[in-house]
Each structure stands twice: as structure tokens, then as C-alpha cells.
Write an enzyme that holds these catalytic residues in place. Structure first.
Site, PDB file in Angstrom:
ATOM      1  CE1 TYR A  72      -4.267   1.661   0.655  1.00 30.80           C
ATOM      2  CE2 TYR A  72      -2.736   3.320   1.473  1.00 30.80           C
ATOM      3  CZ  TYR A  72      -3.998   2.971   1.030  1.00 30.80           C
ATOM      4  OH  TYR A  72      -4.983   3.920   0.955  1.00 30.80           O
ATOM      5  CG  PHE A 124      -8.321  15.065 -25.041  1.00 34.29           C
ATOM      6  CD1 PHE A 124      -8.218  14.469 -26.283  1.00 34.29           C
ATOM      7  CD2 PHE A 124      -8.882  14.327 -24.009  1.00 34.29           C
ATOM      8  CE1 PHE A 124      -8.669  13.170 -26.487  1.00 34.29           C
ATOM      9  CE2 PHE A 124      -9.329  13.034 -24.202  1.00 34.29           C
ATOM     10  CZ  PHE A 124      -9.228  12.456 -25.448  1.00 34.29           C
ATOM     11  CG  ASP A 125     -13.094  14.591 -25.691  1.00 35.87           C
ATOM     12  OD1 ASP A 125     -12.165  14.157 -24.984  1.00 35.87           O
ATOM     13  OD2 ASP A 125     -13.752  13.884 -26.461  1.00 35.87           O
ATOM     14  CG  ASP A 215      -3.144  16.536 -22.433  1.00 33.52           C
ATOM     15  OD1 ASP A 215      -2.596  15.423 -22.352  1.00 33.52           O
ATOM     16  OD2 ASP A 215      -4.355  16.677 -22.682  1.00 33.52           O
ATOM     17  CB  ALA A 217      -1.983  11.903 -24.180  1.00 34.01           C
ATOM     18  CE  LYS A 258      -5.227   8.633 -25.317  1.00 36.41           C
ATOM     19  NZ  LYS A 258      -5.799   9.540 -24.337  1.00 36.41           N
ATOM     20  CG  HIS A 450     -19.877  11.105 -29.652  1.00 36.36           C
ATOM     21  ND1 HIS A 450     -19.921  12.214 -28.840  1.00 36.36           N
ATOM     22  CD2 HIS A 450     -18.723  10.477 -29.352  1.00 36.36           C
ATOM     23  CE1 HIS A 450     -18.827  12.260 -28.102  1.00 36.36           C
ATOM     24  NE2 HIS A 450     -18.087  11.211 -28.386  1.00 36.36           N
TER      25      HIS A 450
HETATM   26  C1  PLP Z   1      -6.699  10.392 -23.849  1.00 37.63           C
HETATM   27  C2  PLP Z   1      -6.352  11.789 -23.558  1.00 37.63           C
HETATM   28  C3  PLP Z   1      -6.701  12.407 -22.350  1.00 37.63           C
HETATM   29  C4  PLP Z   1      -7.531  11.712 -21.296  1.00 37.63           C
HETATM   30  O1  PLP Z   1      -6.935  10.563 -20.857  1.00 37.63           O
HETATM   31  P1  PLP Z   1      -7.740   9.244 -20.431  1.00 37.63           P
HETATM   32  O2  PLP Z   1      -6.633   8.313 -20.073  1.00 37.63           O
HETATM   33  O3  PLP Z   1      -8.558   8.803 -21.594  1.00 37.63           O
HETATM   34  O4  PLP Z   1      -8.579   9.614 -19.252  1.00 37.63           O
HETATM   35  C5  PLP Z   1      -6.295  13.712 -22.163  1.00 37.63           C
HETATM   36  N1  PLP Z   1      -5.617  14.383 -23.105  1.00 37.63           N
HETATM   37  C6  PLP Z   1      -5.268  13.823 -24.272  1.00 37.63           C
HETATM   38  C7  PLP Z   1      -4.522  14.610 -25.294  1.00 37.63           C
HETATM   39  C8  PLP Z   1      -5.647  12.518 -24.553  1.00 37.63           C
HETATM   40  O5  PLP Z   1      -5.329  11.980 -25.741  1.00 37.63           O
END
Ligand code: PLP
Length: 460
Positions: A72, A124-125, A215, A217, A258, A450
Site C-alpha cells: 500500500y 482535449f475533450d 498534456d 498523452a 497512449k 455520440h
Molecule cells: C486520452 C487523452 C486524455 C484523457 O486521458 P484518459 O486516459 O482517456 O482519461 C487527455 N488528453 C489527451 C490529449 C488525450 O489523448
């Protein structure tokens, strides 16, 4: 023809594909109400719905899973991941989270307040969602080229510095808790940000006393584009480029699904100890204790190995080469796609592909369905369905770009799969003039429609 190129990995285990006929798929998609999210994975032959969490782990990652430490507190897997993140990103402090949006939730719980403004390139959304959920505003300062189908600009992920400085001038620094740069910029087609632009944004942020977060990813894919497209970086290693990219930021949020090369996970990186401490409280509340934060020890181990593998030249060459291969095959057929090709996906332009289908009948969704029935390939609509209705007028919003995104999972499919995708698209292309009707909605949710929308074919 002599082939001297090969992928820098080989297959140790395979997953069988359930083969199906066009006739079967026609029935399945009707049962799925013409929503590709409703299909069962066995009903899909080549799944290009997303590159998120769909990659293949290496044997080294699987081996690391077996030596995961599930303590933990004080887990050695946590230390392994912390040391790797320090080495690769240069961020001294980090918090593990269960995925990328969780990292956003924790960080924004500290930083973002009602009425705030968060500028950046196209957010990102989920990032935008977490900002708007706090009654703050995500302001898109992307360069105009990002939205121009004809532009071949190599860095369409860049921000327009003029647009950004205007925002910083118009609002007091106390209203702008952070700037977010998304690398690569998924929303505008997986397009990279140049080092020059990142450096300039960092300078602006410092000048106005505002934090800059990345960000990250797809940070490794971004580094590859800097190496291959930006002057002065050809002879630098990916690790050197990555370190320089992050050196301009105060921290990062990461979706490890990613470029972490794992199926689930995320983290936040910080330069500043005070902010790290503040975020720790929220991480413990929402995610878990500091040394695991929503991840199993074994998954932290696999992520540490994944971050090392994704930041190598050979891996990134194979990755971007395959995306480019698909893009080139489709372009050669005369099919309109967004260029330059993104780092993780090819975006087929549906208004050019299906000019007879009215926008009200969702041409991109119509094309995605046609491709599925034709070839068993699942892409995703990035167009009017996803753009949803205007929250005030409740009218359909029609974005500039109406596309089908073909996102390629990492290390999963071969070039032959890519050929099959291009051929399937070609067969639809050859009969495009016969496709004159699209789809209409029979059921939709009030937001993010969607995912659950139900559609019917428009009858001639
Ligand atoms: C996928 C993604 C996120 C969100 O991450 P999750 O792991 O799906 O919660 C944030 N920003 C970017 C650019 C992403 O591609």
C-alpha cells in the site's frame, strides 16, 4: 522489390481475429442502431476506434508485471516509476492516477476556479470537460492553419502567439491559473507542436506570471516530429528532445494509455514541491495514496518500462511510418485526408468523400458505417454527431471538419492490415456516387450524444 525495412519487434503471442462477412456486418450494425460504439469487439475485424489503451505490451513489460510490488505504501514499483519519470521528463515530483482525465481532475481541483480562463492549443475533450465543469473557460488559441484542410504546415498543433498574448493581456494573471499545451494536439488531427512554439509560449507564460502545463498523452510522437521536421533537432536523441520539451513547462498531465504503452494509467508531473503537496490531498481523496494513486504496483512497473520503450528512435520510426503508410495509400487513391498525417491517426475528410449526403444526414458517420460493412474496419466519426447540439439553441452544430478518424493502436496491426483498410476504403470510394442518403437520429442523450446515439438509415 527489395524491402530493407522491418519493425523493431517480433510477435510472441497472437490474438485471433473473428472473421465475418459483409452480410453479417450489415445486420450487426443495424442491430447496433448504426452506432459503432454499440458493436461487440468480435464483430470488428480491424479496430481503429481509438489508440487509447489498445496497444500491445512488450515481453519486458509483461515481465515487469510479474515483479510488481503491491504494498500500500512505499512500493518499489512506485519508486521505479518515479525514477523513470524523473529521468525522462525531468519532473522531480509525480502523482500516479488511474488515467489521464483523473490527472486533470486532481490538478484542476487545486488550480482551476469558477470564472477562470485556461488558454492553450485545442484542448482535449476531457480536459475541456474538467475545465467547464468548474465553470471556467478553455480558450483555443490554435494557429489558423490547424483548421485549414489545404495547409501542409508541419506544426499545426502550434498556438498563435498573438491570440494567446491578447488573452494574457486582457485578463489579470489571477484569472488564468495555467496554460495547457497538448502534445500532439489530438483535437486538430494528432498534429505536433514545434519546440520553437513551446519555447515562445513558455516565455509568454513567464512574462505574465502564469504556469505552463503540458498534456503529454502523445509526447513521444511529438518529439519524433520535432526530430524529423524542425531545424536543429535531426542529430538530437528522442530523450534529449523530450527533456527539452518538458524543460519549458511547470508540470504535465499524462494519459499513459497512449505513449505510456500500457492499457490503463496516468500521472501528473510537477516541478514545484508546493503545488505537488497541494495536489497530493486531492489525489488521496480521488485516486488513492501517493505511492499508487489508482494504479496497481504491477501496472506502474509496466508503465515505467513502456515510457522507456516509447522514447526510442526505432519504436517511433515504426509507429509513425505505419500511420504514414496508411495515409499515403489512401491519398494515392485520390481520397481526401487531412495532411500532414497525424502521429496516431488518419482523418478521412467526409464532405469530399460523400458530397451527395447532406450535412444534416451525418456524412462522416455514414462513411464510417459504410467502411465497417464493407471491410469490418471500425473508425470513429469526428464531425457533427460528436459536435453535438448548441447548449442554448439546441440546434445541431456543424464543425469545419467532418471526418472519419482511423486511429492506429500501437504495435498491434501489421502493414497488411493497413492495406486491407485502404482497400476497403477504396471499394467504398468506387461506389461513392451511389451513396446519396445518410442517417437520422432516433434517440440521443442530452450531452456527449455520440456514445449512445441511435440512428436509422434515411429512406430515399
Ligand atoms: C486520452 C487523452 C486524455 C484523457 O486521458 P484518459 O486516459 O482517456 O482519461 C487527455 N488528453 C489527451 C490529449 C488525450 O489523448
Amino acid at each position: 522489390m527489395i524491402h530493407s525495412y522491418f519493425e523493431p519487434y517480433k510477435t510472441k503471442m497472437v490474438e485471433l481475429i473473428h472473421l465475418s462477412s459483409a452480410e453479417e456486418r450489415k445486420n450487426w450494425i443495424e442491430e447496433a442502431r448504426y452506432n459503432l460504439f454499440n458493436l461487440r469487439s468480435e464483430q470488428v475485424m480491424i479496430d481503429l476506434l481509438t489508440d487509447s489503451g489498445t496497444g500491445a505490451m512488450s515481453d519486458s513489460q509483461w515481465a515487469a508485471i510479474m515483479t510488481g510490488d503491491e504494498s500500500y505504501a512505499g512500493s518499489s514499483s512506485y519508486e521505479h516509476l518515479r525514477d523513470t519519470i524523473r529521468e525522462i521528463t525531468g519532473f522531480e515530483y509525480f502523482l500516479p492516477t488511474h488515467q489521464g482525465r483523473a490527472a486533470e481532475n486532481v490538478l484542476f481541483s487545486v488550480l482551476v476556479k469558477k470564472g477562470n480562463i485556461v488558454p492553450g492549443n485545442s484542448h482535449f475533450d476531457t480536459t475541456k470537460g474538467h475545465i467547464e465543469y468548474r465553470d471556467a473557460e478553455a480558450v483555443d488559441c490554435s494557429v489558423e492553419e490547424a483548421f485549414d484542410l489545404n495547409s501542409r504546415d508541419p506544426f499545426k498543433g502550434n498556438v498563435d502567439l498573438g491570440k494567446m498574448e491578447k488573452i494574457l493581456k486582457e485578463h489579470p494573471a489571477s484569472d488564468i491559473p495555467l496554460i495547457i499545451m497538448t502534445l500532439t494536439c489530438n483535437t486538430t488531427g494528432g498534429q505536433p507542436v514545434s519546440m520553437e512554439n513551446l519555447r515562445a509560449v513558455s516565455r509568454l507564460a513567464k512574462q505574465y506570471g502564469i504556469k505552463l502545463f503540458i498534456d503529454g498523452a502523445r509526447f513521444a510522437e511529438n518529439a519524433w516530429f520535432i526530430k524529423t521536421r524542425e531545424a536543429g533537432y535531426k542529430n538530437k536523441t528522442i530523450r534529449e528532445i523530450v527533456r527539452e520539451m518538458f524543460s519549458y513547462a511547470d508540470g504535465m498531465t499524462m494519459s499513459s494509455k497512449k505513449d505510456g504503452l500500457v492499457n490503463i494509467g496516468g500521472f501528473i508531473g510537477f516541478r514545484d514541491e508546493t503545488l505537488f503537496r497541494e495536489a497530493t490531498t486531492f489525489n488521496i481523496m480521488f485516486e488513492g495514496f501517493i505511492t499508487y494513486g489508482g494504479m496497481a504496483g504491477r501496472d506502474m512497473n509496466a508503465l515505467a518500462v513502456g515510457l522507456r520503450e516509447s522514447t526510442t528512435e526505432k519504436y517511433l520510426e515504426a509507429r509513425t511510418r505505419q500511420v504514414t503508410l496508411l495515409g499515403e495509400m489512401i491519398t494515392k487513391l485520390g481520397i481526401p485526408v487531412i495532411q500532414p498525417y497525424g502521429g496516431h491517426a488518419i482523418f478521412v475528410e467526409a464532405l469530399g468523400f460523400l458530397p451527395h449526403v447532406p450535412r444534416e444526414e451525418f456524412p462522416a458517420q455514414t462513411l464510417a458505417i459504410e467502411l465497417y460493412v464493407e471491410a469490418g474496419v471500425r473508425g470513429v466519426e469526428i464531425g457533427a454527431l460528436m459536435a453535438d447540439r448548441d447548449p442554448v439553441t439546441r440546434k445541431n452544430r456543424f464543425p469545419d471538419l467532418e471526418t472519419v478518424r482511423l486511429a492506429i493502436p500501437r504495435r498491434v496491426y501489421s502493414d497488411n492490415h493497413m492495406k486491407a483498410v485502404a482497400e476497403g476504403l477504396h471499394r467504398v470510394w468506387q461506389r461513392r456516387d451511389t451513396i446519396r442518403h445518410g442517417l437520422h437520429i432516433v434517440h440521443e442523450a442530452p450531452i456527449l450524444r455520440h456514445f449512445t446515439v441511435e440512428l436509422e438509415k434515411v429512406k430515399p
